[in-house]
Design a protein around this motif. Structure first.
Motif, PDB file in Angstrom:
ATOM      1  N   ASN A  24       0.780  -1.232   0.000  1.00  0.00           N
ATOM      2  CA  ASN A  24       0.000   0.000   0.000  1.00  0.00           C
ATOM      3  C   ASN A  24       0.816   1.288   0.000  1.00  0.00           C
ATOM      4  O   ASN A  24       0.261   2.370  -0.140  1.00  0.00           O
ATOM      5  CB  ASN A  24      -0.945   0.017   1.200  1.00  0.00           C
ATOM      6  CG  ASN A  24      -0.197  -0.074   2.509  1.00  0.00           C
ATOM      7  OD1 ASN A  24       0.953  -0.498   2.550  1.00  0.00           O
ATOM      8  ND2 ASN A  24      -0.841   0.323   3.584  1.00  0.00           N
ATOM      9  N   VAL A  25       2.127   1.204   0.168  1.00  0.00           N
ATOM     10  CA  VAL A  25       2.951   2.413   0.243  1.00  0.00           C
ATOM     11  C   VAL A  25       4.415   2.027   0.041  1.00  0.00           C
ATOM     12  O   VAL A  25       4.798   0.872   0.235  1.00  0.00           O
ATOM     13  CB  VAL A  25       2.745   3.139   1.604  1.00  0.00           C
ATOM     14  CG1 VAL A  25       3.365   2.357   2.749  1.00  0.00           C
ATOM     15  CG2 VAL A  25       3.250   4.564   1.574  1.00  0.00           C
ATOM     16  N   GLN A  26       5.208   2.987  -0.344  1.00  0.00           N
ATOM     17  CA  GLN A  26       6.642   2.760  -0.493  1.00  0.00           C
ATOM     18  C   GLN A  26       7.365   3.318   0.731  1.00  0.00           C
ATOM     19  O   GLN A  26       6.995   4.376   1.246  1.00  0.00           O
ATOM     20  CB  GLN A  26       7.149   3.475  -1.751  1.00  0.00           C
ATOM     21  CG  GLN A  26       8.631   3.253  -2.038  1.00  0.00           C
ATOM     22  CD  GLN A  26       9.069   4.000  -3.286  1.00  0.00           C
ATOM     23  OE1 GLN A  26       9.439   5.170  -3.210  1.00  0.00           O
ATOM     24  NE2 GLN A  26       8.996   3.333  -4.432  1.00  0.00           N
ATOM     25  N   ILE A  27       8.396   2.611   1.181  1.00  0.00           N
ATOM     26  CA  ILE A  27       9.298   3.132   2.208  1.00  0.00           C
ATOM     27  C   ILE A  27      10.562   3.584   1.499  1.00  0.00           C
ATOM     28  O   ILE A  27      11.124   2.844   0.685  1.00  0.00           O
ATOM     29  CB  ILE A  27       9.662   2.066   3.264  1.00  0.00           C
ATOM     30  CG1 ILE A  27       8.426   1.584   4.013  1.00  0.00           C
ATOM     31  CG2 ILE A  27      10.691   2.636   4.243  1.00  0.00           C
ATOM     32  CD1 ILE A  27       8.705   0.416   4.957  1.00  0.00           C
ATOM     33  N   GLN A  28      10.998   4.792   1.795  1.00  0.00           N
ATOM     34  CA  GLN A  28      12.272   5.291   1.289  1.00  0.00           C
ATOM     35  C   GLN A  28      13.187   5.522   2.476  1.00  0.00           C
ATOM     36  O   GLN A  28      12.776   6.144   3.456  1.00  0.00           O
ATOM     37  CB  GLN A  28      12.097   6.610   0.536  1.00  0.00           C
ATOM     38  CG  GLN A  28      11.345   6.503  -0.747  1.00  0.00           C
ATOM     39  CD  GLN A  28      11.246   7.845  -1.469  1.00  0.00           C
ATOM     40  OE1 GLN A  28      11.672   8.888  -0.966  1.00  0.00           O
ATOM     41  NE2 GLN A  28      10.671   7.822  -2.657  1.00  0.00           N
ATOM     42  N   LEU A  29      14.395   5.011   2.378  1.00  0.00           N
ATOM     43  CA  LEU A  29      15.429   5.293   3.364  1.00  0.00           C
ATOM     44  C   LEU A  29      16.414   6.249   2.721  1.00  0.00           C
ATOM     45  O   LEU A  29      16.841   6.041   1.583  1.00  0.00           O
ATOM     46  CB  LEU A  29      16.142   4.007   3.784  1.00  0.00           C
ATOM     47  CG  LEU A  29      15.271   2.921   4.398  1.00  0.00           C
ATOM     48  CD1 LEU A  29      16.111   1.672   4.684  1.00  0.00           C
ATOM     49  CD2 LEU A  29      14.589   3.411   5.662  1.00  0.00           C
ATOM     50  N   CYS A  30      16.786   7.302   3.440  1.00  0.00           N
ATOM     51  CA  CYS A  30      17.697   8.322   2.913  1.00  0.00           C
ATOM     52  C   CYS A  30      18.890   8.472   3.842  1.00  0.00           C
ATOM     53  O   CYS A  30      18.718   8.711   5.042  1.00  0.00           O
ATOM     54  CB  CYS A  30      16.969   9.654   2.797  1.00  0.00           C
ATOM     55  SG  CYS A  30      18.037  11.059   2.413  1.00  0.00           S
ATOM     56  N   GLN A  31      20.085   8.323   3.290  1.00  0.00           N
ATOM     57  CA  GLN A  31      21.316   8.621   4.019  1.00  0.00           C
ATOM     58  C   GLN A  31      21.871   9.901   3.406  1.00  0.00           C
ATOM     59  O   GLN A  31      22.362   9.901   2.281  1.00  0.00           O
ATOM     60  CB  GLN A  31      22.323   7.486   3.874  1.00  0.00           C
ATOM     61  CG  GLN A  31      23.589   7.717   4.675  1.00  0.00           C
ATOM     62  CD  GLN A  31      24.553   6.536   4.552  1.00  0.00           C
ATOM     63  OE1 GLN A  31      24.135   5.400   4.471  1.00  0.00           O
ATOM     64  NE2 GLN A  31      25.836   6.835   4.535  1.00  0.00           N
ATOM     65  N   PRO A  32      21.775  11.031   4.138  1.00  0.00           N
ATOM     66  CA  PRO A  32      22.098  12.316   3.535  1.00  0.00           C
ATOM     67  C   PRO A  32      23.571  12.554   3.213  1.00  0.00           C
ATOM     68  O   PRO A  32      23.872  13.373   2.364  1.00  0.00           O
ATOM     69  CB  PRO A  32      21.617  13.344   4.550  1.00  0.00           C
ATOM     70  CG  PRO A  32      21.014  12.615   5.660  1.00  0.00           C
ATOM     71  CD  PRO A  32      21.198  11.166   5.449  1.00  0.00           C
ATOM     72  N   GLY A  33      24.489  11.900   3.874  1.00  0.00           N
ATOM     73  CA  GLY A  33      25.900  12.207   3.660  1.00  0.00           C
ATOM     74  C   GLY A  33      26.348  13.337   4.563  1.00  0.00           C
ATOM     75  O   GLY A  33      25.627  13.769   5.465  1.00  0.00           O
ATOM     76  N   GLU A  34      27.529  13.843   4.311  1.00  0.00           N
ATOM     77  CA  GLU A  34      28.149  14.829   5.209  1.00  0.00           C
ATOM     78  C   GLU A  34      27.897  16.283   4.824  1.00  0.00           C
ATOM     79  O   GLU A  34      28.103  17.174   5.637  1.00  0.00           O
ATOM     80  CB  GLU A  34      29.662  14.577   5.283  1.00  0.00           C
ATOM     81  CG  GLU A  34      30.015  13.246   5.942  1.00  0.00           C
ATOM     82  CD  GLU A  34      29.440  13.117   7.355  1.00  0.00           C
ATOM     83  OE1 GLU A  34      29.517  14.088   8.137  1.00  0.00           O
ATOM     84  OE2 GLU A  34      28.880  12.050   7.661  1.00  0.00           O
ATOM     85  N   LEU A  35      27.490  16.557   3.599  1.00  0.00           N
ATOM     86  CA  LEU A  35      27.272  17.933   3.162  1.00  0.00           C
ATOM     87  C   LEU A  35      25.976  18.492   3.748  1.00  0.00           C
ATOM     88  O   LEU A  35      25.039  17.752   4.023  1.00  0.00           O
ATOM     89  CB  LEU A  35      27.240  18.002   1.642  1.00  0.00           C
ATOM     90  CG  LEU A  35      28.519  17.554   0.935  1.00  0.00           C
ATOM     91  CD1 LEU A  35      28.313  17.539  -0.578  1.00  0.00           C
ATOM     92  CD2 LEU A  35      29.689  18.447   1.314  1.00  0.00           C
ATOM     93  N   ASP A  36      25.923  19.808   3.899  1.00  0.00           N
ATOM     94  CA  ASP A  36      24.763  20.457   4.502  1.00  0.00           C
ATOM     95  C   ASP A  36      23.531  20.334   3.611  1.00  0.00           C
ATOM     96  O   ASP A  36      23.580  20.639   2.415  1.00  0.00           O
ATOM     97  CB  ASP A  36      25.058  21.938   4.754  1.00  0.00           C
ATOM     98  CG  ASP A  36      23.891  22.627   5.423  1.00  0.00           C
ATOM     99  OD1 ASP A  36      23.432  22.141   6.479  1.00  0.00           O
ATOM    100  OD2 ASP A  36      23.398  23.639   4.874  1.00  0.00           O
TER     101      ASP A  36
END
Length: 145
Positions: free
Chosen positions: A65-77
């Motif tokens: 019924n929905v998508q899960i997104q995982l985000c790893q932003p990294g070191e930059l602002d």
């Protein structure tokens, strides 16, 4: 009038370690995971930090019924990196699918919503992140695939 936040497409969770988090979800039977498909070039791409946006890593999992997104932003602002530093891991935004990206962005702006980031492709697809953190607790995104 129909609102622009009606069809939930995904929940985006900001994490420190993408592989570790994917591994944990898989141990719970959640998967398969795939890399976020960054397809095609944007004709409009307004983000706070282009290099930070390019460096972000995503993994996605389509549930029934929905998508899960995982985000790893990294070191930059970036807004995602600041969220992770200030609040720790957690839900950063809800993404809603819309029929008309431009119309939905205009509707959000007419409601007084500030835009954090936006992008549009030649085919009319794209996204717009609205800054709804103060009143909704998280960012709300509209997208057209």
């Amino acid at each position: 009038m129909t609102g622009i936040f009606q069809h939930l497409h995904h929940v985006c969770i900001v994490v420190h370690d993408l592989e570790k988090t994917v591994s944990y979800y898989e141990s719970l039977g959640v998967g398969p995971w795939f890399d976020y498909p960054k397809k095609g070039a944007y004709v409009e791409f307004d983000v706070p930090n282009r290099a930070a946006s390019d460096a972000m890593r995503y993994k996605c999992c389509d549930l029934d019924n929905v998508q899960i997104q995982l985000c790893q932003p990294g070191e930059l602002d970036s807004p995602q990196k600041r969220f992770l530093d200030e609040r720790g891991e957690g839900v950063y935004h809800l993404g809603f699918e819309v029929e008309d990206r431009d119309g939905a962005e205009a509707r959000g702006r007419s409601l007084g919503l500030a835009v954090i980031a936006r992008g549009k492709k030649t085919d009319g697809s794209g996204f717009c992140y609205f800054d709804t953190r103060e009143k909704a607790g998280i960012v709300l995104e509209i997208r057209k695939s």
